[in-house]
Design a protein around this motif. Structure first.
Motif, PDB file in Angstrom:
ATOM      1  N   VAL A 164      36.207  46.174  30.837  1.00 45.87           N
ATOM      2  CA  VAL A 164      36.670  44.850  30.417  1.00 45.87           C
ATOM      3  C   VAL A 164      37.161  45.053  28.990  1.00 45.87           C
ATOM      4  CG1 VAL A 164      36.025  42.456  29.981  1.00 45.87           C
ATOM      5  CG2 VAL A 164      34.979  43.701  31.879  1.00 45.87           C
ATOM      6  N   VAL A 165      38.468  44.867  28.770  1.00 44.93           N
ATOM      7  CA  VAL A 165      39.055  45.190  27.472  1.00 44.93           C
ATOM      8  C   VAL A 165      39.858  44.021  26.913  1.00 44.93           C
ATOM      9  CG1 VAL A 165      39.127  47.673  27.954  1.00 44.93           C
ATOM     10  CG2 VAL A 165      41.091  46.247  28.525  1.00 44.93           C
ATOM     11  N   SER A 166      39.924  43.992  25.607  1.00 48.09           N
ATOM     12  CA  SER A 166      40.745  43.019  24.877  1.00 48.09           C
ATOM     13  C   SER A 166      41.553  43.796  23.841  1.00 48.09           C
ATOM     14  CB  SER A 166      39.858  41.972  24.194  1.00 48.09           C
ATOM     15  OG  SER A 166      39.150  41.220  25.140  1.00 48.09           O
ATOM     16  N   PRO A 167      42.716  44.314  24.233  1.00 52.07           N
ATOM     17  CA  PRO A 167      43.502  45.136  23.314  1.00 52.07           C
ATOM     18  C   PRO A 167      43.938  44.359  22.068  1.00 52.07           C
ATOM     19  CG  PRO A 167      44.313  45.338  25.571  1.00 52.07           C
ATOM     20  CD  PRO A 167      43.331  44.213  25.548  1.00 52.07           C
ATOM     21  N   ILE A 168      43.976  45.049  20.965  1.00 52.09           N
ATOM     22  CA  ILE A 168      44.372  44.419  19.698  1.00 52.09           C
ATOM     23  C   ILE A 168      45.779  43.853  19.798  1.00 52.09           C
ATOM     24  CG2 ILE A 168      44.960  44.919  17.293  1.00 52.09           C
ATOM     25  CD1 ILE A 168      42.525  46.744  17.205  1.00 52.09           C
ATOM     26  N   GLY A 169      46.691  44.574  20.443  1.00 49.77           N
ATOM     27  CA  GLY A 169      48.083  44.146  20.513  1.00 49.77           C
ATOM     28  C   GLY A 169      48.320  42.856  21.272  1.00 49.77           C
ATOM     29  N   SER A 170      47.467  42.551  22.241  1.00 52.38           N
ATOM     30  CA  SER A 170      47.697  41.361  23.063  1.00 52.38           C
ATOM     31  C   SER A 170      46.632  40.279  22.920  1.00 52.38           C
ATOM     32  CB  SER A 170      47.782  41.762  24.540  1.00 52.38           C
ATOM     33  OG  SER A 170      46.575  42.380  24.951  1.00 52.38           O
ATOM     34  N   HIS A 171      45.491  40.616  22.371  1.00 48.62           N
ATOM     35  CA  HIS A 171      44.393  39.662  22.312  1.00 48.62           C
ATOM     36  C   HIS A 171      43.990  39.265  20.890  1.00 48.62           C
ATOM     37  CE1 HIS A 171      44.219  40.686  26.494  1.00 48.62           C
ATOM     38  NE2 HIS A 171      43.271  39.803  26.697  1.00 48.62           N
ATOM     39  N   PHE A 172      44.698  39.794  19.912  1.00 49.79           N
ATOM     40  CA  PHE A 172      44.402  39.489  18.512  1.00 49.79           C
ATOM     41  C   PHE A 172      45.704  39.241  17.765  1.00 49.79           C
ATOM     42  CE2 PHE A 172      40.777  41.769  20.035  1.00 49.79           C
ATOM     43  CZ  PHE A 172      39.692  41.254  19.351  1.00 49.79           C
TER      44      PHE A 172
ATOM     45  N   ARG B 106      42.268  34.312  24.763  1.00 45.49           N
ATOM     46  CA  ARG B 106      42.797  34.907  25.992  1.00 45.49           C
ATOM     47  C   ARG B 106      41.666  35.579  26.743  1.00 45.49           C
ATOM     48  NH1 ARG B 106      47.974  38.497  25.782  1.00 45.49           N
ATOM     49  NH2 ARG B 106      47.804  37.940  27.964  1.00 45.49           N
ATOM     50  N   GLU B 107      41.725  35.488  28.057  1.00 48.97           N
ATOM     51  CA  GLU B 107      40.760  36.196  28.893  1.00 48.97           C
ATOM     52  C   GLU B 107      40.915  37.705  28.677  1.00 48.97           C
ATOM     53  OE1 GLU B 107      38.411  35.631  31.508  1.00 48.97           O
ATOM     54  OE2 GLU B 107      38.342  33.632  30.631  1.00 48.97           O
ATOM     55  N   PRO B 108      39.831  38.440  28.705  1.00 47.62           N
ATOM     56  CA  PRO B 108      39.966  39.895  28.632  1.00 47.62           C
ATOM     57  C   PRO B 108      40.658  40.430  29.888  1.00 47.62           C
ATOM     58  CG  PRO B 108      37.682  39.281  29.026  1.00 47.62           C
ATOM     59  CD  PRO B 108      38.449  38.011  28.818  1.00 47.62           C
ATOM     60  N   LEU B 109      41.038  41.687  29.848  1.00 49.26           N
ATOM     61  CA  LEU B 109      41.650  42.344  31.000  1.00 49.26           C
ATOM     62  C   LEU B 109      40.545  43.037  31.793  1.00 49.26           C
ATOM     63  CD1 LEU B 109      44.707  43.979  29.203  1.00 49.26           C
ATOM     64  CD2 LEU B 109      44.564  41.721  30.283  1.00 49.26           C
TER      65      LEU B 109
ATOM     66  N   ARG C  76      44.387  49.658  37.791  1.00 45.16           N
ATOM     67  CA  ARG C  76      44.619  48.345  38.394  1.00 45.16           C
ATOM     68  C   ARG C  76      43.990  47.277  37.521  1.00 45.16           C
ATOM     69  NH1 ARG C  76      43.252  51.990  41.503  1.00 45.16           N
ATOM     70  NH2 ARG C  76      41.099  51.458  41.846  1.00 45.16           N
ATOM     71  N   GLN C  77      44.648  46.141  37.458  1.00 44.58           N
ATOM     72  CA  GLN C  77      44.122  45.023  36.684  1.00 44.58           C
ATOM     73  C   GLN C  77      43.839  43.860  37.632  1.00 44.58           C
ATOM     74  OE1 GLN C  77      46.460  43.757  33.311  1.00 44.58           O
ATOM     75  NE2 GLN C  77      45.506  41.737  33.333  1.00 44.58           N
ATOM     76  N   HIS C  78      42.591  43.400  37.620  1.00 48.78           N
ATOM     77  CA  HIS C  78      42.224  42.233  38.420  1.00 48.78           C
ATOM     78  C   HIS C  78      42.592  40.970  37.655  1.00 48.78           C
ATOM     79  CE1 HIS C  78      40.220  44.143  41.788  1.00 48.78           C
ATOM     80  NE2 HIS C  78      39.688  45.000  40.927  1.00 48.78           N
ATOM     81  N   LEU C  79      42.934  39.933  38.375  1.00 49.16           N
ATOM     82  CA  LEU C  79      43.365  38.686  37.751  1.00 49.16           C
ATOM     83  C   LEU C  79      42.205  37.830  37.280  1.00 49.16           C
ATOM     84  CD1 LEU C  79      46.311  37.751  40.141  1.00 49.16           C
ATOM     85  CD2 LEU C  79      46.396  38.870  37.898  1.00 49.16           C
ATOM     86  N   ASN C  80      41.008  38.087  37.808  1.00 43.87           N
ATOM     87  CA  ASN C  80      39.862  37.296  37.369  1.00 43.87           C
ATOM     88  C   ASN C  80      38.589  38.137  37.472  1.00 43.87           C
ATOM     89  OD1 ASN C  80      38.624  36.909  40.071  1.00 43.87           O
ATOM     90  ND2 ASN C  80      40.503  35.754  40.460  1.00 43.87           N
ATOM     91  N   PRO C  81      37.547  37.727  36.775  1.00 44.94           N
ATOM     92  CA  PRO C  81      36.317  38.530  36.772  1.00 44.94           C
ATOM     93  C   PRO C  81      35.642  38.604  38.138  1.00 44.94           C
ATOM     94  CG  PRO C  81      36.024  36.497  35.507  1.00 44.94           C
ATOM     95  CD  PRO C  81      37.467  36.592  35.861  1.00 44.94           C
ATOM     96  N   ALA C  82      35.777  37.563  38.961  1.00 42.30           N
ATOM     97  CA  ALA C  82      35.128  37.580  40.274  1.00 42.30           C
ATOM     98  C   ALA C  82      35.676  38.715  41.138  1.00 42.30           C
ATOM     99  CB  ALA C  82      35.315  36.229  40.967  1.00 42.30           C
ATOM    100  N   ASN C  83      36.982  38.917  41.121  1.00 40.41           N
ATOM    101  CA  ASN C  83      37.579  40.007  41.906  1.00 40.41           C
ATOM    102  C   ASN C  83      37.153  41.371  41.374  1.00 40.41           C
ATOM    103  OD1 ASN C  83      38.852  38.055  43.402  1.00 40.41           O
ATOM    104  ND2 ASN C  83      40.877  38.408  42.534  1.00 40.41           N
ATOM    105  N   TRP C  84      37.048  41.490  40.050  1.00 41.56           N
ATOM    106  CA  TRP C  84      36.617  42.740  39.422  1.00 41.56           C
ATOM    107  C   TRP C  84      35.186  43.061  39.839  1.00 41.56           C
ATOM    108  CZ3 TRP C  84      32.955  43.901  35.566  1.00 41.56           C
ATOM    109  CH2 TRP C  84      33.128  45.113  34.884  1.00 41.56           C
ATOM    110  N   VAL C  85      34.312  42.057  39.809  1.00 39.09           N
ATOM    111  CA  VAL C  85      32.915  42.246  40.208  1.00 39.09           C
ATOM    112  C   VAL C  85      32.827  42.610  41.687  1.00 39.09           C
ATOM    113  CG1 VAL C  85      30.698  41.055  40.525  1.00 39.09           C
ATOM    114  CG2 VAL C  85      31.961  40.792  38.386  1.00 39.09           C
ATOM    115  N   GLU C  86      33.633  41.963  42.513  1.00 36.64           N
ATOM    116  CA  GLU C  86      33.636  42.275  43.947  1.00 36.64           C
ATOM    117  C   GLU C  86      34.080  43.721  44.182  1.00 36.64           C
ATOM    118  OE1 GLU C  86      35.637  40.727  48.132  1.00 36.64           O
ATOM    119  OE2 GLU C  86      36.060  39.663  46.278  1.00 36.64           O
TER     120      GLU C  86
END
Length: 152
Positions: free
Chosen positions: A26-34, A105-108, A126-136
């Protein structure tokens, strides 16, 4: 690199090839989230409390930059060969350009093939669109690993 600089990690030896694993992040890149922020926005301690810099530790160029930066300062002489530039609170510090403020912004939610040994297949993350899919995805992969381990 000398052996004293080598970091040895205590990892459990993998039971399978790296291709059998996935890495979840679960990441929050500086370029897109800050975004850049001011000292006041980031609650910079130098901005809030002021700061001091020992003059004898500065090169001539840095001393010139500090004293001609437009910031208020006083010179504090402590002892022979020990003096400081003292900057009062309420003005930008010298690292103001590095301050960042997190955006709302939501993390990736990222899944990569492989583990710490690499991605042998070279597949794209791959990037999931929401945390529920990532957890699944994580849960399903854990079950696959458990099933493989049971097989032996």
């Amino acid at each position: 690199m000398s052996s004293s600089n080598v970091v040895h990690l205590n990892r459990i030896a993998p039971r399978m090839d790296a291709a059998a694993y996935k890495t979840y992040a679960v990441v929050s890149p500086i370029g897109s989230h800050f975004r850049r922020g001011t000292c006041a926005e980031t609650h910079c301690p130098h901005y809030l409390n002021g700061w001091r810099t020992r003059i004898e530790n500065l090169t001539p160029d840095l001393l010139h930059t500090a004293t001609h930066s437009g910031r208020q300062y006083t010179v504090m002489q402590v002892a022979e060969g020990e003096s400081y530039l003292v900057f009062p609170a309420g003005q930008p510090c010298f690292r103001a350009a590095e301050h960042r403020v997190r955006l709302d912004r939501e993390p990736l939610y990222i899944v990569r093939d492989g583990d710490h040994r690499g991605n042998p297949r070279g597949t794209r993350a791959r990037q999931h669109l929401n945390p529920a899919n990532w957890v699944e995805d994580f849960s399903e992969h854990q079950q696959k690993l458990a099933d493989e381990i049971k097989k032996g």
